[in-house]
Design an enzyme around this catalytic site. Structure first.
Site, PDB file in Angstrom:
ATOM      1  N   LEU A  37       0.822  -1.218   0.000  1.00 22.10           N
ATOM      2  CA  LEU A  37       0.000   0.000   0.000  1.00 22.10           C
ATOM      3  C   LEU A  37       0.858   1.271   0.000  1.00 22.10           C
ATOM      4  O   LEU A  37       0.875   2.022   0.970  1.00 22.10           O
ATOM      5  CB  LEU A  37      -0.999   0.010   1.172  1.00 22.10           C
ATOM      6  CG  LEU A  37      -1.962  -1.178   1.216  1.00 22.10           C
ATOM      7  CD1 LEU A  37      -2.889  -1.081   2.427  1.00 22.10           C
ATOM      8  CD2 LEU A  37      -2.792  -1.279  -0.067  1.00 22.10           C
ATOM      9  N   THR A 136       6.165  -4.138 -19.255  1.00 25.55           N
ATOM     10  CA  THR A 136       5.715  -3.009 -20.077  1.00 25.55           C
ATOM     11  C   THR A 136       6.417  -2.987 -21.437  1.00 25.55           C
ATOM     12  O   THR A 136       7.521  -3.517 -21.582  1.00 25.55           O
ATOM     13  CB  THR A 136       6.024  -1.691 -19.313  1.00 25.55           C
ATOM     14  OG1 THR A 136       5.942  -0.592 -20.202  1.00 25.55           O
ATOM     15  CG2 THR A 136       7.446  -1.694 -18.761  1.00 25.55           C
ATOM     16  N   ASP A 137       5.790  -2.323 -22.403  1.00 24.52           N
ATOM     17  CA  ASP A 137       6.441  -2.154 -23.717  1.00 24.52           C
ATOM     18  C   ASP A 137       7.588  -1.143 -23.642  1.00 24.52           C
ATOM     19  O   ASP A 137       8.400  -1.047 -24.560  1.00 24.52           O
ATOM     20  CB  ASP A 137       5.420  -1.732 -24.784  1.00 24.52           C
ATOM     21  CG  ASP A 137       4.691  -0.427 -24.483  1.00 24.52           C
ATOM     22  OD1 ASP A 137       4.914   0.158 -23.401  1.00 24.52           O
ATOM     23  OD2 ASP A 137       3.896   0.013 -25.341  1.00 24.52           O
ATOM     24  N   GLU A 138       7.649  -0.390 -22.524  1.00 30.19           N
ATOM     25  CA  GLU A 138       8.671   0.669 -22.439  1.00 30.19           C
ATOM     26  C   GLU A 138      10.089   0.108 -22.379  1.00 30.19           C
ATOM     27  O   GLU A 138      11.056   0.836 -22.620  1.00 30.19           O
ATOM     28  CB  GLU A 138       8.382   1.597 -21.243  1.00 30.19           C
ATOM     29  CG  GLU A 138       6.974   2.168 -21.336  1.00 30.19           C
ATOM     30  CD  GLU A 138       6.641   3.274 -20.357  1.00 30.19           C
ATOM     31  OE1 GLU A 138       7.559   3.938 -19.865  1.00 30.19           O
ATOM     32  OE2 GLU A 138       5.444   3.477 -20.107  1.00 30.19           O
ATOM     33  N   LEU A 202      -1.592  10.126 -17.524  1.00 30.79           N
ATOM     34  CA  LEU A 202      -2.198  11.106 -18.435  1.00 30.79           C
ATOM     35  C   LEU A 202      -3.734  11.129 -18.410  1.00 30.79           C
ATOM     36  O   LEU A 202      -4.336  12.185 -18.191  1.00 30.79           O
ATOM     37  CB  LEU A 202      -1.715  10.865 -19.874  1.00 30.79           C
ATOM     38  CG  LEU A 202      -2.315  11.842 -20.901  1.00 30.79           C
ATOM     39  CD1 LEU A 202      -1.791  13.262 -20.686  1.00 30.79           C
ATOM     40  CD2 LEU A 202      -2.024  11.394 -22.332  1.00 30.79           C
ATOM     41  N   PRO A 217      -1.936  19.953 -18.650  1.00 24.63           N
ATOM     42  CA  PRO A 217      -0.523  20.015 -19.046  1.00 24.63           C
ATOM     43  C   PRO A 217      -0.169  18.982 -20.113  1.00 24.63           C
ATOM     44  O   PRO A 217      -0.345  17.784 -19.916  1.00 24.63           O
ATOM     45  CB  PRO A 217       0.221  19.715 -17.735  1.00 24.63           C
ATOM     46  CG  PRO A 217      -0.755  18.966 -16.888  1.00 24.63           C
ATOM     47  CD  PRO A 217      -2.132  19.340 -17.331  1.00 24.63           C
ATOM     48  N   ARG A 297       9.099  16.221 -20.859  1.00 25.60           N
ATOM     49  CA  ARG A 297       9.694  15.253 -19.923  1.00 25.60           C
ATOM     50  C   ARG A 297      11.138  14.982 -20.359  1.00 25.60           C
ATOM     51  O   ARG A 297      11.412  14.882 -21.570  1.00 25.60           O
ATOM     52  CB  ARG A 297       8.862  13.973 -19.993  1.00 25.60           C
ATOM     53  CG  ARG A 297       9.381  12.833 -19.185  1.00 25.60           C
ATOM     54  CD  ARG A 297       8.549  11.564 -19.422  1.00 25.60           C
ATOM     55  NE  ARG A 297       7.360  11.502 -18.612  1.00 25.60           N
ATOM     56  CZ  ARG A 297       6.408  10.571 -18.757  1.00 25.60           C
ATOM     57  NH1 ARG A 297       6.509   9.651 -19.693  1.00 25.60           N
ATOM     58  NH2 ARG A 297       5.357  10.566 -17.967  1.00 25.60           N
TER      59      ARG A 297
HETATM   60  P1  NAD Z   1       0.226   1.075  -9.828  1.00 22.51           P
HETATM   61  O1  NAD Z   1       1.313   2.043  -9.506  1.00 22.51           O
HETATM   62  O2  NAD Z   1      -1.174   1.585  -9.998  1.00 22.51           O
HETATM   63  O3  NAD Z   1       0.150  -0.050  -8.692  1.00 22.51           O
HETATM   64  C1  NAD Z   1       1.288  -0.643  -8.130  1.00 22.51           C
HETATM   65  C2  NAD Z   1       0.868  -1.419  -6.897  1.00 22.51           C
HETATM   66  O4  NAD Z   1       2.020  -2.080  -6.363  1.00 22.51           O
HETATM   67  C3  NAD Z   1       0.292  -0.545  -5.768  1.00 22.51           C
HETATM   68  O5  NAD Z   1      -0.858  -1.147  -5.223  1.00 22.51           O
HETATM   69  C4  NAD Z   1       1.424  -0.483  -4.768  1.00 22.51           C
HETATM   70  O6  NAD Z   1       0.972  -0.307  -3.424  1.00 22.51           O
HETATM   71  C5  NAD Z   1       2.070  -1.853  -4.961  1.00 22.51           C
HETATM   72  N1  NAD Z   1       3.474  -1.857  -4.528  1.00 22.51           N
HETATM   73  C6  NAD Z   1       4.444  -0.959  -4.842  1.00 22.51           C
HETATM   74  N2  NAD Z   1       5.599  -1.283  -4.225  1.00 22.51           N
HETATM   75  C7  NAD Z   1       5.355  -2.423  -3.519  1.00 22.51           C
HETATM   76  C8  NAD Z   1       6.158  -3.238  -2.681  1.00 22.51           C
HETATM   77  N3  NAD Z   1       7.423  -2.951  -2.439  1.00 22.51           N
HETATM   78  N4  NAD Z   1       5.580  -4.350  -2.125  1.00 22.51           N
HETATM   79  C9  NAD Z   1       4.275  -4.633  -2.347  1.00 22.51           C
HETATM   80  N5  NAD Z   1       3.470  -3.888  -3.134  1.00 22.51           N
HETATM   81  C10 NAD Z   1       4.002  -2.785  -3.711  1.00 22.51           C
HETATM   82  O7  NAD Z   1       0.719   0.306 -11.107  1.00 22.51           O
HETATM   83  P2  NAD Z   1      -0.110  -0.286 -12.342  1.00 22.51           P
HETATM   84  O8  NAD Z   1      -0.297   0.784 -13.348  1.00 22.51           O
HETATM   85  O9  NAD Z   1      -1.291  -1.028 -11.824  1.00 22.51           O
HETATM   86  O10 NAD Z   1       0.957  -1.317 -12.930  1.00 22.51           O
HETATM   87  C11 NAD Z   1       1.024  -2.649 -12.452  1.00 22.51           C
HETATM   88  C12 NAD Z   1       2.123  -3.384 -13.187  1.00 22.51           C
HETATM   89  O11 NAD Z   1       1.854  -3.382 -14.585  1.00 22.51           O
HETATM   90  C13 NAD Z   1       3.516  -2.764 -13.011  1.00 22.51           C
HETATM   91  O12 NAD Z   1       4.447  -3.811 -12.885  1.00 22.51           O
HETATM   92  C14 NAD Z   1       3.739  -2.002 -14.308  1.00 22.51           C
HETATM   93  O13 NAD Z   1       5.109  -1.926 -14.623  1.00 22.51           O
HETATM   94  C15 NAD Z   1       2.969  -2.865 -15.295  1.00 22.51           C
HETATM   95  N6  NAD Z   1       2.427  -2.155 -16.478  1.00 22.51           N
HETATM   96  C16 NAD Z   1       1.690  -1.021 -16.319  1.00 22.51           C
HETATM   97  C17 NAD Z   1       1.145  -0.404 -17.438  1.00 22.51           C
HETATM   98  C18 NAD Z   1       0.281   0.827 -17.311  1.00 22.51           C
HETATM   99  O14 NAD Z   1      -0.104   1.408 -18.323  1.00 22.51           O
HETATM  100  N7  NAD Z   1      -0.100   1.255 -16.118  1.00 22.51           N
HETATM  101  C19 NAD Z   1       1.372  -0.941 -18.721  1.00 22.51           C
HETATM  102  C20 NAD Z   1       2.142  -2.111 -18.838  1.00 22.51           C
HETATM  103  C21 NAD Z   1       2.648  -2.723 -17.705  1.00 22.51           C
HETATM  104  P1  TYD Z   2       1.896   8.466 -18.682  1.00 22.83           P
HETATM  105  O1  TYD Z   2       0.425   8.300 -18.460  1.00 22.83           O
HETATM  106  O2  TYD Z   2       2.735   8.982 -17.571  1.00 22.83           O
HETATM  107  O3  TYD Z   2       2.434   7.060 -19.210  1.00 22.83           O
HETATM  108  P2  TYD Z   2       3.915   6.667 -19.814  1.00 22.83           P
HETATM  109  O4  TYD Z   2       4.839   7.784 -19.590  1.00 22.83           O
HETATM  110  O5  TYD Z   2       4.275   5.478 -18.980  1.00 22.83           O
HETATM  111  O6  TYD Z   2       3.671   6.343 -21.241  1.00 22.83           O
HETATM  112  O7  TYD Z   2       2.104   9.439 -19.911  1.00 22.83           O
HETATM  113  C1  TYD Z   2       1.551   9.146 -21.180  1.00 22.83           C
HETATM  114  C2  TYD Z   2       2.035  10.212 -22.155  1.00 22.83           C
HETATM  115  O8  TYD Z   2       1.443  11.470 -21.799  1.00 22.83           O
HETATM  116  C3  TYD Z   2       3.531  10.434 -22.128  1.00 22.83           C
HETATM  117  O9  TYD Z   2       3.974  10.685 -23.446  1.00 22.83           O
HETATM  118  C4  TYD Z   2       3.713  11.665 -21.260  1.00 22.83           C
HETATM  119  C5  TYD Z   2       2.441  12.456 -21.524  1.00 22.83           C
HETATM  120  N1  TYD Z   2       1.933  13.277 -20.399  1.00 22.83           N
HETATM  121  C6  TYD Z   2       1.608  14.614 -20.606  1.00 22.83           C
HETATM  122  O10 TYD Z   2       1.753  15.160 -21.730  1.00 22.83           O
HETATM  123  N2  TYD Z   2       1.112  15.334 -19.552  1.00 22.83           N
HETATM  124  C7  TYD Z   2       0.954  14.789 -18.324  1.00 22.83           C
HETATM  125  O11 TYD Z   2       0.527  15.525 -17.373  1.00 22.83           O
HETATM  126  C8  TYD Z   2       1.277  13.404 -18.121  1.00 22.83           C
HETATM  127  C9  TYD Z   2       1.107  12.764 -16.783  1.00 22.83           C
HETATM  128  C10 TYD Z   2       1.760  12.685 -19.198  1.00 22.83           C
END
Ligand code: NAD
Ligand code: TYD
Length: 359
Positions: A37, A136-138, A202, A217, A297
């Site tokens: 959490l 992630t794809d990143e 975003l 932004p 960024r």
């Molecule tokens: P998020 O930041 O919303 O959630 C992360 C969760 O992990 C939170 O509930 C946090 O409390 C928990 N957490 C963090 N550190 C911890 C620790 N040390 N021990 C236990 N729990 C911990 O992230 P998300 O967007 O739900 O992403 C989840 C996963 O999917 C990540 O591994 C991320 O790299 C991957 N992912 C995310 C996206 C995206 O668009 N959000 C896309 C591709 C992959």
């Molecule tokens: P984000 O949601 O942070 O995902 P990621 O960086 O992991 O792809 O950002 C998505 C895109 O939007 C990224 O190109 C950065 C841009 N962005 C903004 O232009 N303004 C914002 O306030 C945020 C959070 C992201």
């Protein structure tokens, strides 16, 4: 009955995954959710399922070897679904160390604990076990505008501390598969959107600001491209890879939905204007005049785009939610969960926002 150990299940994708799994399998599965959490983890995301007999929440850090080993010792875990991570690129630029700690060392602890629990005396692993590492794809870096896709064979080239830490964790999983024949899969997914996403990202940030008439932004020229996937489609992909994915394989997950950031912002404004009632005072606040270009960024990746050919042909996964529908579902969810947004943006969020944005 299969027992899933989900890490990070109180976050955005983890909580959507848990909802998806209980909707699909009901009482035929058991889920243990381990989450420490952080600011991103929120038990409100799981309120409607917390009383289920087949659900358990354990508050623990994935870096805590003893706590994680105890969960494995006390439960016969079939599948680990490893979401827990620090997930926001902007935060990783400010504080990279915590990303290394959680994403790299935490993954090492999860791998070691699962290996210890699942390995037999002869060095092979118990039947039917699997570690699904959510990535992630990143990790693949950045693509030029309008040219090429990320395949499973694309070399890793991460740029941000976030993507470098995720790439490192993927490499550890690959090393365990190669060295020990550890039963695992890796999924590399594109950007997700949907309910329960924290408003540092975003789409929920723009929805939240627009509804309050606050500046929107947009980094740099607004033309960076992301490949957006509705979160339930990601949950479905993970479930399918667990049950049908070939061990030791990586699967890229994405829906060919590339959009420039400025397009996303415009779509959100237009959709809000369409969905808000004429009598709603927020309607007058939501205008394109709110769009504000801000400093770019650092190291901003230009374009991400997934080729989902392998998961489609081998496993039969297809995304179900078109962006035009998914964005409406998402906005509707935020309309209906104003209290959720108020709760997560009170306290520390304001401090984060003020440090991050000058608009
Ligand atoms: P998020 O930041 O919303 O959630 C992360 C969760 O992990 C939170 O509930 C946090 O409390 C928990 N957490 C963090 N550190 C911890 C620790 N040390 N021990 C236990 N729990 C911990 O992230 P998300 O967007 O739900 O992403 C989840 C996963 O999917 C990540 O591994 C991320 O790299 C991957 N992912 C995310 C996206 C995206 O668009 N959000 C896309 C591709 C992959
Ligand atoms: P984000 O949601 O942070 O995902 P990621 O960086 O992991 O792809 O950002 C998505 C895109 O939007 C990224 O190109 C950065 C841009 N962005 C903004 O232009 N303004 C914002 O306030 C945020 C959070 C992201």
């Amino acid at each position: 009955m299969k027992t899933y150990l989900v890490t990070g299940g109180a976050g955005f994708i983890g909580s959507n995954f848990i909802h998806y799994m209980f909707d699909k399998y009901g009482n035929d599965i058991r889920i243990i959710n381990v989450d420490v959490l952080t600011y991103a983890g929120n038990l409100e995301n799981l309120k409607d399922i917390e009383k289920r007999d087949n659900y358990t929440f354990v508050k623990a850090d994935i870096c805590d070897k003893e706590a994680i080993s105890r969960i494995f010792a006390e439960n016969d875990i079939d599948y680990v679904v490893h979401f827990a991570a620090e997930s926001h690129v902007d935060r990783s630029i400010k504080t990279p160390e915590v990303f290394v700690q959680t994403n790299v060392l935490g993954t090492a602890v999860m791998l070691n604990s699962a290996k210890a629990a699942w390995e037999k005396e002869d060095g092979t692993f118990k039947e039917g076990k699997k570690f699904l590492h959510v990535s992630t794809d990143e990790v693949y870096g950045s693509l030029p505008e309008g040219d090429g896709y990320f395949y499973e064979t694309t070399p890793y080239a991460p740029h941000s501390p976030y993507s470098a830490s995720k790439a490192s964790s993927d490499m550890l999983v690959k090393a365990y598969m190669d060295t020990y024949k550890f039963p695992a899969n890796i999924t590399n997914c594109s950007n997700n959107y949907g309910p329960y996403q924290f408003p540092e990202k975003l789409i929920p940030l723009i929805i939240n600001n627009a509804l309050q008439g606050k500046k929107l932004p947009v980094y740099g020229d607004g033309k960076n491209v992301r490949d957006w996937l509705y979160v339930a489609d990601h949950a479905k992909a993970i479930d399918m890879v667990i049950t049908r994915g070939r061990l030791f394989e990586t699967y890229n997950v994405g829906g060919h939905n590339e959009k420039q950031n400025i397009e996303i912002v415009n779509i959100i404004i237009e959709t809000l204007q369409e969905m808000l009632d004429d009598s709603d005072p927020r309607k007058a606040l939501v205008t394109k005049d709110l769009i504000t270009y801000v400093e770019d960024r650092k190291g901003h990746d230009r374009r991400y785009a997934i080729a989902p050919d392998k998961i489609r042909s081998e496993i039969g996964w297809e995304p179900e939610t078109m962006f035009k529908d998914g964005i409406k579902l998402t906005i509707k969810w935020y309309f209906e969960h104003e209290d959720w947004m108020k709760n997560v943006t009170s306290g520390d969020y304001q401090k984060y926002y003020n440090e991050m944005y000058t608009v």
